[in-house]
Design an enzyme around this catalytic site. Structure first.
Site, PDB file in Angstrom:
ATOM      1  N   LYS A  51       1.325  -1.484   0.498  1.00 39.03           N
ATOM      2  CA  LYS A  51       0.003   0.277  -0.162  1.00 39.03           C
ATOM      3  C   LYS A  51       0.584   0.917   0.341  1.00 39.03           C
ATOM      4  CE  LYS A  51      -3.821  -2.896   2.454  1.00 39.03           C
ATOM      5  NZ  LYS A  51      -4.144  -2.667   3.067  1.00 39.03           N
ATOM      6  N   GLN A  95      -4.192  -1.580  10.238  1.00 37.26           N
ATOM      7  CA  GLN A  95      -4.266  -2.685   9.098  1.00 37.26           C
ATOM      8  C   GLN A  95      -4.722  -4.226  10.347  1.00 37.26           C
ATOM      9  OE1 GLN A  95      -2.899  -3.431   6.131  1.00 37.26           O
ATOM     10  NE2 GLN A  95      -3.785  -5.521   6.231  1.00 37.26           N
ATOM     11  N   ASP A 118     -11.444   2.597   4.224  1.00 37.37           N
ATOM     12  CA  ASP A 118     -12.171   1.754   4.895  1.00 37.37           C
ATOM     13  C   ASP A 118     -13.410   1.233   4.686  1.00 37.37           C
ATOM     14  OD1 ASP A 118     -10.131  -0.352   4.530  1.00 37.37           O
ATOM     15  OD2 ASP A 118      -9.655  -0.762   6.602  1.00 37.37           O
TER      16      ASP A 118
END
Ligand code: NDP
Length: 292
Positions: A51, A95, A118
């Site tokens: 990422k 994460q 997200d």
């Protein structure tokens, strides 16, 4: 049977991001994404690294915070609060999975919904259900929807069967497919581990989205002739003849299912590249919305 290439569609999404980032930079703003990793899970570390690299390739401001596995809930909340208050950061991602002392749901709730790229914050879950376009949709189902649109698959009036009901994939996927508009307007059935006679249901599907987490689960008997299959699964299986000793496969038994399909996504090179591309797109969107 045409393959739907996630690699190609992701390139297109990233090119759009690149163009938008250049326009934002011309206005003096650089979209910023902060990715927080707690602990040293090797798979998570690899995701975070890719990422970060993708952000830098695109010219996004990327902040990678690697915290020790012993980080407490309070310490992590403090990090999130700082990122919420940082005007250079438009998107925040913690994460998953965090170490066991961390209450993940509470961390998600602590993220500013306007920076929740997200799409896991309850405000964004509600916005998806309300079809409010200012919300953030989880990247994987958003990527699946984009794949269907780009491949010219008509979802309007189609029967879509989503296998899996997780908050990350299955549920938001179902909401996207049933929403009004392009990539939506489908008649949606959601199946899960308690579903009776799954094959009888999936054989009615014009579109199958497989998000189960079991290698080769969807077999030829689950799929009708001419169906479209989107394989979300990423499963590691042993492959002694390869250098690594394992390979990544989907939830669909590709070799037996593909010949029956009108179109199908491969693994790898299908949904996977879309997830990261949509994360970049969500970060650009968060930046644009912060200027309004
Ligand atoms: P979860 O484990 O959270 O959910 C799996 C779902 O599958 C559950 O709803 C479960 O039902 C259902 N299920 C399990 N067994 C069966 C069965 N025998 N019959 C029918 N349904 C079943 O997984 P995720 O949604 O997080 O991920 C799904 C897959 O997608 C995984 O392979 C994951 O690695 C992959 N993934 C890929 C991403 C990408 O970028 N390409 C991103 C995210 C995930 P129940 O609810 O009843 O337990």
């Amino acid at each position: 049977m045409p393959l739907i290439s996630g690699t190609q569609v992701a390139e297109k999404v990233l090119a759009e991001c690149h163009r938008d980032i250049a326009a934002l930079k011309a206005r003096g703003v650089t979209p910023g994404l902060a990715v927080v990793l707690v602990g040293d899970d090797p798979a998570s570390r690899a995701y975070v690294r890719s990422k970060d690299k993708k952000c830098r390739d695109l010219g996004l401001h990327s902040v990678k915070l690697e915290l020790p596995a012993t980080t407490s809930q309070a310490e992590l909340l403090e990090v999130v609060a700082k990122l919420n208050a940082d005007p250079a950061i438009h998107g925040i991602l913690v994460q998953s999975p965090p170490p066991k002392q961390i209450d993940e749901a509470a961390i998600v709730r602590a993220i500013d919904p306007a920076k929740d790229v997200d799409g896991f914050h309850p405000v964004n879950v509600a916005k998806l259900a309300l079809e409010d376009p200012t919300g953030f949709v989880p990247c994987t189902p958003l990527g699946c929807q984009r794949l269907l649109i780009e491949a010219g698959i008509e979802t309007k009036g189609a029967h879509a069967v989503v296998i899996g009901r997780s908050m990350i994939v299955g549920k938001p996927m179902a909401m996207l497919l049933m929403a009004k508009g392009p990539g939506g307007d489908a008649t949606v059935t959601v199946a899960h581990s308690r579903t009776r006679d799954l094959a009888a249901i999936t054989r009615q599907a014009d579109i199958i989205i497989a998000a189960i987490g079991r290698p080769y689960f969807v077999k030829a008997e689950h799929v009708k002739e001419g169906a479209v299959v989107i394989d979300v699964g990423i499963n590691r299986v042993e492959a002694p003849d390869t250098e690594k000793g394992y390979k990544l496969v989907g939830d669909v038994a590709f070799d037996e299912v593909a010949p029956k399909c009108r179109a199908i996504t491969p693994v790898p090179g299908g949904v996977g590249p879309m997830t990261i591309a949509m994360l970049m797109a969500n970060t650009v969107k968060a930046c644009k919305q912060s200027l309004q």
